[in-house]
Motif scaffolding. Sequence first.
Motif, mmCIF file in Angstrom:
data_model
loop_
_atom_site.group_PDB
_atom_site.id
_atom_site.type_symbol
_atom_site.label_atom_id
_atom_site.label_comp_id
_atom_site.label_asym_id
_atom_site.label_seq_id
_atom_site.Cartn_x
_atom_site.Cartn_y
_atom_site.Cartn_z
ATOM 1 N N THR A 30 0.944 -1.112 -0.084
ATOM 2 C CA THR A 30 0.110 -0.055 0.119
ATOM 3 C C THR A 30 0.954 1.248 -0.012
ATOM 4 O OG1 THR A 30 -1.906 -1.076 1.189
ATOM 5 C CG2 THR A 30 -1.911 1.051 1.388
ATOM 6 N N ASN A 31 1.833 1.216 0.946
ATOM 7 C CA ASN A 31 2.773 2.476 1.067
ATOM 8 C C ASN A 31 3.403 2.762 -0.113
ATOM 9 O OD1 ASN A 31 1.911 2.612 3.621
ATOM 10 N ND2 ASN A 31 3.583 3.332 4.571
ATOM 11 N N GLN A 158 3.416 17.864 10.878
ATOM 12 C CA GLN A 158 2.787 16.750 11.816
ATOM 13 C C GLN A 158 2.334 16.887 12.901
ATOM 14 O OE1 GLN A 158 3.161 13.373 10.852
ATOM 15 N NE2 GLN A 158 4.891 12.877 9.955
ATOM 16 N N TRP A 159 2.555 17.890 13.685
ATOM 17 C CA TRP A 159 2.017 18.278 15.077
ATOM 18 C C TRP A 159 0.842 19.029 14.851
ATOM 19 C CZ3 TRP A 159 7.295 20.550 17.820
ATOM 20 C CH2 TRP A 159 7.939 19.531 17.929
ATOM 21 N N ILE A 160 0.426 19.644 13.753
ATOM 22 C CA ILE A 160 -0.827 20.207 13.441
ATOM 23 C C ILE A 160 -1.653 19.022 13.061
ATOM 24 C CG2 ILE A 160 -2.174 21.671 11.936
ATOM 25 C CD1 ILE A 160 0.518 23.539 11.967
ATOM 26 N N THR A 161 -1.416 18.416 11.943
ATOM 27 C CA THR A 161 -2.304 17.438 11.297
ATOM 28 C C THR A 161 -2.538 16.043 12.096
ATOM 29 O OG1 THR A 161 -0.635 16.317 10.021
ATOM 30 C CG2 THR A 161 -1.796 18.212 9.167
ATOM 31 N N SER A 162 -1.356 15.622 12.710
ATOM 32 C CA SER A 162 -1.407 14.293 13.557
ATOM 33 C C SER A 162 -2.526 14.430 14.555
ATOM 34 C CB SER A 162 -0.194 13.943 13.986
ATOM 35 O OG SER A 162 -0.138 12.478 14.719
ATOM 36 N N PRO A 163 -2.613 15.162 15.683
ATOM 37 C CA PRO A 163 -3.754 15.399 16.648
ATOM 38 C C PRO A 163 -4.928 15.462 16.175
ATOM 39 C CG PRO A 163 -1.950 17.030 17.286
ATOM 40 C CD PRO A 163 -1.798 16.588 15.551
ATOM 41 N N ILE A 164 -5.248 16.232 15.106
ATOM 42 C CA ILE A 164 -6.659 16.174 14.539
ATOM 43 C C ILE A 164 -7.178 14.836 13.806
ATOM 44 C CG2 ILE A 164 -7.957 17.362 12.634
ATOM 45 C CD1 ILE A 164 -6.256 19.804 12.907
ATOM 46 N N ASN A 183 -3.651 6.279 5.948
ATOM 47 C CA ASN A 183 -3.102 6.539 4.639
ATOM 48 C C ASN A 183 -3.769 7.548 3.659
ATOM 49 O OD1 ASN A 183 -1.277 4.275 4.863
ATOM 50 N ND2 ASN A 183 -2.654 2.807 4.438
ATOM 51 N N ALA A 184 -5.145 7.629 3.874
ATOM 52 C CA ALA A 184 -5.674 8.455 3.038
ATOM 53 C C ALA A 184 -5.364 9.976 3.336
ATOM 54 C CB ALA A 184 -7.330 8.485 3.026
ATOM 55 N N ILE A 185 -5.359 10.364 4.553
ATOM 56 C CA ILE A 185 -4.803 11.606 4.946
ATOM 57 C C ILE A 185 -3.434 11.659 4.443
ATOM 58 C CG2 ILE A 185 -4.256 13.188 7.055
ATOM 59 C CD1 ILE A 185 -6.590 11.552 8.373
ATOM 60 N N GLN A 186 -2.430 10.848 4.800
ATOM 61 C CA GLN A 186 -1.123 11.101 4.479
ATOM 62 C C GLN A 186 -1.077 11.178 2.883
ATOM 63 O OE1 GLN A 186 0.799 7.843 6.033
ATOM 64 N NE2 GLN A 186 0.828 8.540 8.229
ATOM 65 N N PHE A 187 -1.610 10.277 2.375
ATOM 66 C CA PHE A 187 -1.765 10.540 0.774
ATOM 67 C C PHE A 187 -1.929 11.825 0.172
ATOM 68 C CE2 PHE A 187 -3.755 10.061 -3.529
ATOM 69 C CZ PHE A 187 -2.725 9.674 -4.143
ATOM 70 N N VAL A 188 -3.015 12.499 0.571
ATOM 71 C CA VAL A 188 -3.562 13.712 0.265
ATOM 72 C C VAL A 188 -2.459 14.775 0.513
ATOM 73 C CG1 VAL A 188 -5.315 15.625 0.524
ATOM 74 C CG2 VAL A 188 -5.988 13.240 0.229
ATOM 75 N N GLY A 190 0.649 14.330 1.495
ATOM 76 C CA GLY A 190 2.063 14.225 0.691
ATOM 77 C C GLY A 190 2.030 14.525 -0.851
ATOM 78 N N THR A 191 0.781 14.325 -1.554
ATOM 79 C CA THR A 191 0.775 14.825 -2.905
ATOM 80 C C THR A 191 0.770 16.370 -3.130
ATOM 81 O OG1 THR A 191 -0.584 12.644 -3.617
ATOM 82 C CG2 THR A 191 -0.660 14.850 -4.758
ATOM 83 N N TYR A 192 0.230 17.138 -2.155
ATOM 84 C CA TYR A 192 -0.044 18.452 -1.961
ATOM 85 C C TYR A 192 1.582 19.001 -1.779
ATOM 86 C CZ TYR A 192 -0.304 22.987 -0.394
ATOM 87 O OH TYR A 192 -0.484 24.449 -0.226
ATOM 88 N N PHE A 193 2.137 18.524 -0.805
ATOM 89 C CA PHE A 193 3.509 18.861 -0.442
ATOM 90 C C PHE A 193 4.370 18.654 -1.486
ATOM 91 C CE2 PHE A 193 1.754 19.051 3.928
ATOM 92 C CZ PHE A 193 1.774 20.437 3.940
ATOM 93 N N ASN A 194 4.216 17.484 -2.319
ATOM 94 C CA ASN A 194 4.984 17.279 -3.052
ATOM 95 C C ASN A 194 5.255 18.012 -4.423
ATOM 96 O OD1 ASN A 194 6.074 15.524 -5.845
ATOM 97 N ND2 ASN A 194 6.395 13.888 -4.306
ATOM 98 N N ALA A 195 3.788 18.313 -4.654
ATOM 99 C CA ALA A 195 3.550 19.292 -5.876
ATOM 100 C C ALA A 195 4.292 20.747 -5.433
ATOM 101 C CB ALA A 195 2.039 19.365 -6.330
#
Length: 217
Positions: A30-31, A158-164, A183-188, A190-195
Amino acid sequence: MSLQLEKPHPLLASYLQQLATHPLRTKAITNATLCFLQEVLGSHIAHMPVKKPAPDAPVLSHLLARAHVDTRAVKMALYGFLVSAPLSHFLVGALQKAFAGKTGTGAKLAQIFASNLLVAPTQTSAYLASMAIISGAKSVDEVINTIKTGFFAVIRIQWITSPIALTIAQRFIPVELWIPFFNAIQFVLGTYFNARVKQLRAAAAKKAAKEKDEGEN
């Protein structure tokens, strides 16, 4: 209170079954897939120029180039398979075991703090080290400098998104769906920051080229 999972889609049910019977293998695949897609989609969103292969290269090479499927995308897939998935499997698994059956407010807060202070820094360091190697770092010092330079910028996110995300999971997501949810959150993200990183790098390169031309003239 978590929502009850009733009659999941057959594909989701099959995926959850694979997670239960072959957790590490399923997470690794998956990853790898998600990291690969992040790289490819990030290039498309950032409108990166296509690196054209030689004119006499096979048709498949030209098709892959147009799709932004390159060696970096393959390396990102390897990172997801060999680094990200195993690390997340053991760290998050240990966190879930430590707080299994504990539903009180204090336990939930402790789980969030443990995630932010133990899990997130470890994952961030591994991510930055891997990105340095993928980007061509030749020495340990280059890898360490990359971690030092980018650590707090990444860990803040990470500290902002992870607790939420963890709070939402604790309240509304069945435990068996935590992995697909994260996985869904990290994908969205990750794609945004990659771009975004690709856009910033392209703008910086364009500015440097323009300044060089002006200096020569």
